[in-house]
Each structure stands twice: as C-alpha cells, then as structure tokens.
Design a protein around this motif. Structure first.
Motif, PDB file in Angstrom:
ATOM      1  N   ALA A 120      41.435  37.043  47.091  1.00 34.19           N
ATOM      2  CA  ALA A 120      40.232  37.577  46.436  1.00 34.19           C
ATOM      3  C   ALA A 120      39.877  36.750  45.204  1.00 34.19           C
ATOM      4  O   ALA A 120      38.695  36.509  44.921  1.00 34.19           O
ATOM      5  N   ARG A 123      38.285  33.609  46.399  1.00 36.63           N
ATOM      6  CA  ARG A 123      36.940  33.903  46.900  1.00 36.63           C
ATOM      7  C   ARG A 123      35.937  34.076  45.767  1.00 36.63           C
ATOM      8  O   ARG A 123      34.809  33.558  45.832  1.00 36.63           O
ATOM      9  N   ASP A 124      36.342  34.803  44.721  1.00 39.93           N
ATOM     10  CA  ASP A 124      35.394  35.179  43.676  1.00 39.93           C
ATOM     11  C   ASP A 124      35.323  34.205  42.501  1.00 39.93           C
ATOM     12  O   ASP A 124      34.349  34.229  41.749  1.00 39.93           O
ATOM     13  N   GLN A 156      30.181  46.222  44.552  1.00 41.48           N
ATOM     14  CA  GLN A 156      30.014  44.879  45.093  1.00 41.48           C
ATOM     15  C   GLN A 156      31.207  44.422  45.924  1.00 41.48           C
ATOM     16  O   GLN A 156      31.123  43.421  46.640  1.00 41.48           O
ATOM     17  N   ARG A 158      33.939  43.151  44.754  1.00 41.25           N
ATOM     18  CA  ARG A 158      34.361  41.855  44.218  1.00 41.25           C
ATOM     19  C   ARG A 158      35.085  42.024  42.891  1.00 41.25           C
ATOM     20  O   ARG A 158      34.921  43.039  42.194  1.00 41.25           O
ATOM     21  N   GLN A 160      35.664  40.947  38.988  1.00 41.86           N
ATOM     22  CA  GLN A 160      34.809  40.492  37.897  1.00 41.86           C
ATOM     23  C   GLN A 160      35.624  40.402  36.613  1.00 41.86           C
ATOM     24  O   GLN A 160      36.589  41.144  36.422  1.00 41.86           O
TER      25      GLN A 160
END
Length: 222
Positions: A120, A123-124, A156, A158, A160
């Motif tokens: 993750a 990815r982010d 989202q 995701r 942050q």
C-alpha cells in the motif's frame, strides 16, 4: 404536561446521563517496554518524563474536565459545556495520540514493513523511501508543536500523510484513521536532540514498530 416528543427525549437522556455518571475514568497506559529500551535513539530520561509526566497530565486533566462537563450537562448549562470543549479536545487528543504513539515504537523496530502495508505504501507514495522522506518532511515542518501522521482514508481506500497541530487528534480533525504518529512536541526530543528536530526524526525510524502499524492498517480495512 410533557408532549410525547418531550417525554421521549427525557426517557432517552436519563439513561444516557446515568451512563456518563457511571463511566470509568481514563488511566495512563503502561508502556510495553522499559523506559530505557529505545536507547540510544530515544533516551530513558525523555521516555520517563514524556510518559509519566506529560501523558499523565493529559489523562488527569481529561478526567477533571469530563467531571465538569458532566455537571454542566446535568444542569443544562450549555455555556459551560461549550467553554470546556477546547480542554476536552486538547487533553483528550493528548491521551489518544500518546496511547497510539507508545505502541508505534519498539526496541525491536526499524527497517521496513512487510506484506500488504508495504504494498500500500508503494502504491500510494511510489516507494518506502519516498514515503519515509515525505512523512519526515511533513513532521519536521510542523510549526510549533504537533504531530506527523500516516493515516488511512476509508472513503478513498488509500494511505495519506497529514500534520496536526498541538494535540489535535487525527481522526477527530481529518477523518483519517491513525496508523503511525510521530510526536514533534519538543518534550519528545529536546533533552537529547536540543532544538534539532531533523536529528530526532532521523533517529525515530530506528524504533518504529511496523508490526503495530500493520495491525492497525489491517484492522481499519475490515
């Protein structure tokens, strides 16, 4: 005579007030390691003062303010309820933030996360190194006192990065679920790193408990 709506509200409030009156007070959580366990990255003196003095103060103040809030609620004193809100936010946030912070650290920490959390992050943020650089930059850049955070947005889906000032709790102010918090109040590092916050940020990565951060990530995805 009370209207049907008023009687319904009264019945709802009575058990709610009773629940508040019987609530358990907040307590200072034990650390999952000794005060000196994070040395040389964070020394024992800092950990002892940070935990037993600073965090304890937030807990004590929070309990005292909640008692006053309960009294104001029972009296219907809205003015006092409003006046107590900043103290609830500051001390409640301090208790929430530090309770997460202690578990985010470990003498067996450091390195990189594994599995789904690492994927993750890639990815982010592009890579773990880019993530680490961004969270460090955001944390160093907090003006005055506050926190740097890695959070998860359920909306989202995701990860942050965010900064919060003072003791503002991440979820209560941004909606992000807290996964990793870095305390950049001076009491978290000054006795060892003086006013050189970047040196503290460089050191703290050596004791990040990625198992704990991963557990928080997996839990919030459910």
């Amino acid at each position: 005579m009370l209207s049907r709506a008023a009687r319904s509200t009264s019945r709802t409030l009575v058990p709610a007030l009773g629940s508040l009156a019987s609530r358990q007070k907040h307590s200072l959580p034990d650390l999952p390691y000794d005060y000196g366990a994070l040395e040389p990255h964070i020394n024992a003196q800092i950990m002892q003062l940070h935990h037993s003095k600073h965090h304890a103060t937030y807990v004590n103040n929070l309990n005292a303010i909640e008692e006053k809030y309960l009294e104001a609620l029972e009296k219907g004193d809205i003015t006092t309820q409003v006046a107590l809100q900043p103290g609830l936010k500051f001390n409640g946030g301090g208790h929430i933030n530090h309770s997460i912070f202690w578990t985010n650290l470990s003498p067996k920490g450091g390195g990189e996360p594994k599995g789904e959390l690492l994927e993750a992050i890639k990815r982010d943020f592009g890579s773990f190194d880019k993530f680490k650089e961004k969270l460090t930059t955001v944390s160093v850049g907090v003006q005055g006192s506050g926190w740097g955070w890695l959070g998860f947005s359920k909306e989202q889906g995701r990860l942050q990065i965010a900064a919060c000032f003072n003791q503002d709790p991440l979820q209560g102010t941004t909606g992000l679920i807290p996964l990793l918090g870095i305390d950049v109040w001076e009491h978290a590092y000054y006795l060892q790193y003086k006013n050189v916050r970047p040196d503290y940020l460089k050191a703290i990565w050596n004791v990040i408990n990625w198992e704990n951060v991963t557990e928080r990530y997996m839990a919030c995805k459910k």
